[in-house]
Scaffold this motif. Structure first.
Motif, PDB file in Angstrom:
ATOM      1  N   VAL A 116      12.267  -9.581   6.708  1.00 54.12           N
ATOM      2  CA  VAL A 116      11.750  -8.208   6.731  1.00 54.12           C
ATOM      3  C   VAL A 116      11.323  -7.885   8.159  1.00 54.12           C
ATOM      4  CG1 VAL A 116       9.981  -6.642   5.870  1.00 54.12           C
ATOM      5  CG2 VAL A 116      11.003  -8.348   4.341  1.00 54.12           C
ATOM      6  N   VAL A 117      11.939  -6.856   8.723  1.00 47.10           N
ATOM      7  CA  VAL A 117      11.623  -6.420  10.088  1.00 47.10           C
ATOM      8  C   VAL A 117      11.321  -4.929  10.046  1.00 47.10           C
ATOM      9  CG1 VAL A 117      12.431  -6.221  12.464  1.00 47.10           C
ATOM     10  CG2 VAL A 117      13.161  -8.161  11.054  1.00 47.10           C
ATOM     11  N   VAL A 118      10.173  -4.514  10.593  1.00 45.18           N
ATOM     12  CA  VAL A 118       9.804  -3.092  10.639  1.00 45.18           C
ATOM     13  C   VAL A 118       9.783  -2.641  12.093  1.00 45.18           C
ATOM     14  CG1 VAL A 118       8.495  -3.251   8.503  1.00 45.18           C
ATOM     15  CG2 VAL A 118       7.316  -3.548  10.678  1.00 45.18           C
ATOM     16  N   ASP A 119       9.853  -1.317  12.293  1.00 45.66           N
ATOM     17  CA  ASP A 119       9.981  -0.802  13.659  1.00 45.66           C
ATOM     18  C   ASP A 119       8.663  -0.714  14.421  1.00 45.66           C
ATOM     19  OD1 ASP A 119       8.715   1.407  12.550  1.00 45.66           O
ATOM     20  OD2 ASP A 119      10.466   2.705  12.644  1.00 45.66           O
ATOM     21  N   GLY A 120       7.532  -0.836  13.724  1.00 47.03           N
ATOM     22  CA  GLY A 120       6.249  -0.746  14.394  1.00 47.03           C
ATOM     23  C   GLY A 120       5.854   0.667  14.781  1.00 47.03           C
ATOM     24  N   GLU A 121       6.683   1.628  14.480  1.00 48.96           N
ATOM     25  CA  GLU A 121       6.405   3.030  14.787  1.00 48.96           C
ATOM     26  C   GLU A 121       6.142   3.800  13.500  1.00 48.96           C
ATOM     27  OE1 GLU A 121       6.020   4.395  17.719  1.00 48.96           O
ATOM     28  OE2 GLU A 121       6.372   2.515  18.772  1.00 48.96           O
ATOM     29  N   GLU A 122       7.221   4.089  12.735  1.00 47.52           N
ATOM     30  CA  GLU A 122       7.038   4.759  11.443  1.00 47.52           C
ATOM     31  C   GLU A 122       6.386   3.826  10.436  1.00 47.52           C
ATOM     32  OE1 GLU A 122       9.654   6.962   7.926  1.00 47.52           O
ATOM     33  OE2 GLU A 122      10.606   6.389   9.804  1.00 47.52           O
ATOM     34  N   ILE A 123       6.848   2.580  10.402  1.00 52.50           N
ATOM     35  CA  ILE A 123       6.293   1.550   9.514  1.00 52.50           C
ATOM     36  C   ILE A 123       5.641   0.492  10.387  1.00 52.50           C
ATOM     37  CG2 ILE A 123       6.808  -0.163   7.756  1.00 52.50           C
ATOM     38  CD1 ILE A 123       7.272   2.738   6.836  1.00 52.50           C
ATOM     39  N   ASP A 124       4.353   0.207  10.115  1.00 56.26           N
ATOM     40  CA  ASP A 124       3.666  -0.756  10.980  1.00 56.26           C
ATOM     41  C   ASP A 124       3.361  -2.086  10.315  1.00 56.26           C
ATOM     42  OD1 ASP A 124       1.426  -0.207   9.394  1.00 56.26           O
ATOM     43  OD2 ASP A 124       0.505   1.120  10.868  1.00 56.26           O
ATOM     44  N   SER A 125       3.656  -2.200   9.000  1.00 52.10           N
ATOM     45  CA  SER A 125       3.403  -3.470   8.323  1.00 52.10           C
ATOM     46  C   SER A 125       4.214  -3.521   7.025  1.00 52.10           C
ATOM     47  CB  SER A 125       1.914  -3.628   8.006  1.00 52.10           C
ATOM     48  OG  SER A 125       1.628  -4.916   7.505  1.00 52.10           O
ATOM     49  N   ALA A 126       4.453  -4.723   6.535  1.00 54.39           N
ATOM     50  CA  ALA A 126       5.207  -4.893   5.296  1.00 54.39           C
ATOM     51  C   ALA A 126       4.780  -6.182   4.624  1.00 54.39           C
ATOM     52  CB  ALA A 126       6.709  -4.924   5.573  1.00 54.39           C
ATOM     53  N   CYS A 127       4.869  -6.219   3.296  1.00 61.90           N
ATOM     54  CA  CYS A 127       4.568  -7.460   2.591  1.00 61.90           C
ATOM     55  C   CYS A 127       5.207  -7.443   1.207  1.00 61.90           C
ATOM     56  CB  CYS A 127       3.061  -7.681   2.472  1.00 61.90           C
ATOM     57  SG  CYS A 127       2.200  -6.455   1.469  1.00 61.90           S
ATOM     58  N   TRP A 128       5.611  -8.624   0.750  1.00 57.76           N
ATOM     59  CA  TRP A 128       6.013  -8.807  -0.637  1.00 57.76           C
ATOM     60  C   TRP A 128       4.756  -9.086  -1.449  1.00 57.76           C
ATOM     61  CZ3 TRP A 128      10.597  -8.074  -2.984  1.00 57.76           C
ATOM     62  CH2 TRP A 128      11.747  -8.019  -2.193  1.00 57.76           C
TER      63      TRP A 128
END
Length: 235
Positions: A116-128
């Motif tokens: 899981v890779v996010v752009d840090g701009e629109e999306i700043d975090s992610a988790c299952w």
């Protein structure tokens, strides 16, 4: 411009995998800098674009599937199969919002879970997260979600495996939800058809309760005394 012209089609997809404690789903945190739903935890998704319609031969639901897959790839580097998506519901942003969407909510298994890779701009975090764990964190004020996400998590939490959930979802009715968002003395109230206050936009009116109420940061869903024509959105 008419009201219908101001509502943009959009789609989102709950990406699913089986975990040790039940169904897990991938949640993304929207940047605080965004105009729409800043800081909220959401499923991957967004507005449909011409590319999605080009893949769909003019069918909006097919475009919504394509859009959900595209947005998932762009936002978190996961690519669900549009054909494997199951439509759960469709929600329209309440009146009064500057930006309104008619959003298809899908669920889909991931045949292969990548990094899981996010752009840090629109999306700043992610988790299952397990659906049950996500709901617990929401109740504790640690996971800020909107009512459609909360209700989808409750649907997921009612089944032990992804296969069981998807089978049940294929057999279920697909609600089209038009919330009426109001403020009461207790806080925000998102009312749905069948609620005594829905038509008037007055959550204080006595009678049936079909609504989600924001209490101390937690959305609590109520379905009490509602006519059978308006079934509950969750079991």
């Amino acid at each position: 411009m008419s009201q219908a012209q101001t509502i943009a089609p959009a789609s989102t997809v709950a990406l699913l995998r089986d975990g040790a404690d039940g169904i897990e789903t991938l949640l993304l945190r929207r940047s605080e800098k965004l105009a729409f739903a800043p800081g909220r935890w959401v499923f991957p998704g967004g507005r449909l674009d011409p590319q999605d319609y080009a893949l769909a031969n003019g069918c909006e639901e097919a475009a919504a599937r394509a859009g959900a897959a595209r947005e998932s790839q762009e936002e978190c580097c996961q690519r669900p199969d549009p054909a494997a998506m199951v439509l759960l519901s469709r929600w329209t942003t309440p009146e009064g919002h500057a930006r309104r969407f008619s959003t298809y909510i899908f669920a889909a298994p991931l045949a292969q879970v990548g990094e899981v890779v996010v752009d840090g701009e629109e999306i700043d975090s992610a988790c299952w997260l397990g659906a049950g764990a996500a709901l617990q964190q929401h109740r504790a004020g640690e996971l800020d979600v909107m009512p459609p996400t909360m209700i989808t998590l409750r649907l997921l939490d009612a089944h032990p495996t992804v296969a069981a959930f998807l089978q049940a979802a294929r057999e279920a009715l697909v609600p089209e939800v038009f919330p009426n968002l109001c403020r009461s003395e207790a806080g925000l109230v998102s009312m749905y058809p069948g609620d005594a206050g829905y038509a008037a936009g007055d959550p204080s009116l006595p009678g049936a309760r079909h609504r989600a109420v924001l209490v101390d940061g937690e959305w609590i869903y109520l379905h009490e005394g509602v006519d059978a024509a308006y079934p509950p959105l969750v079991p």
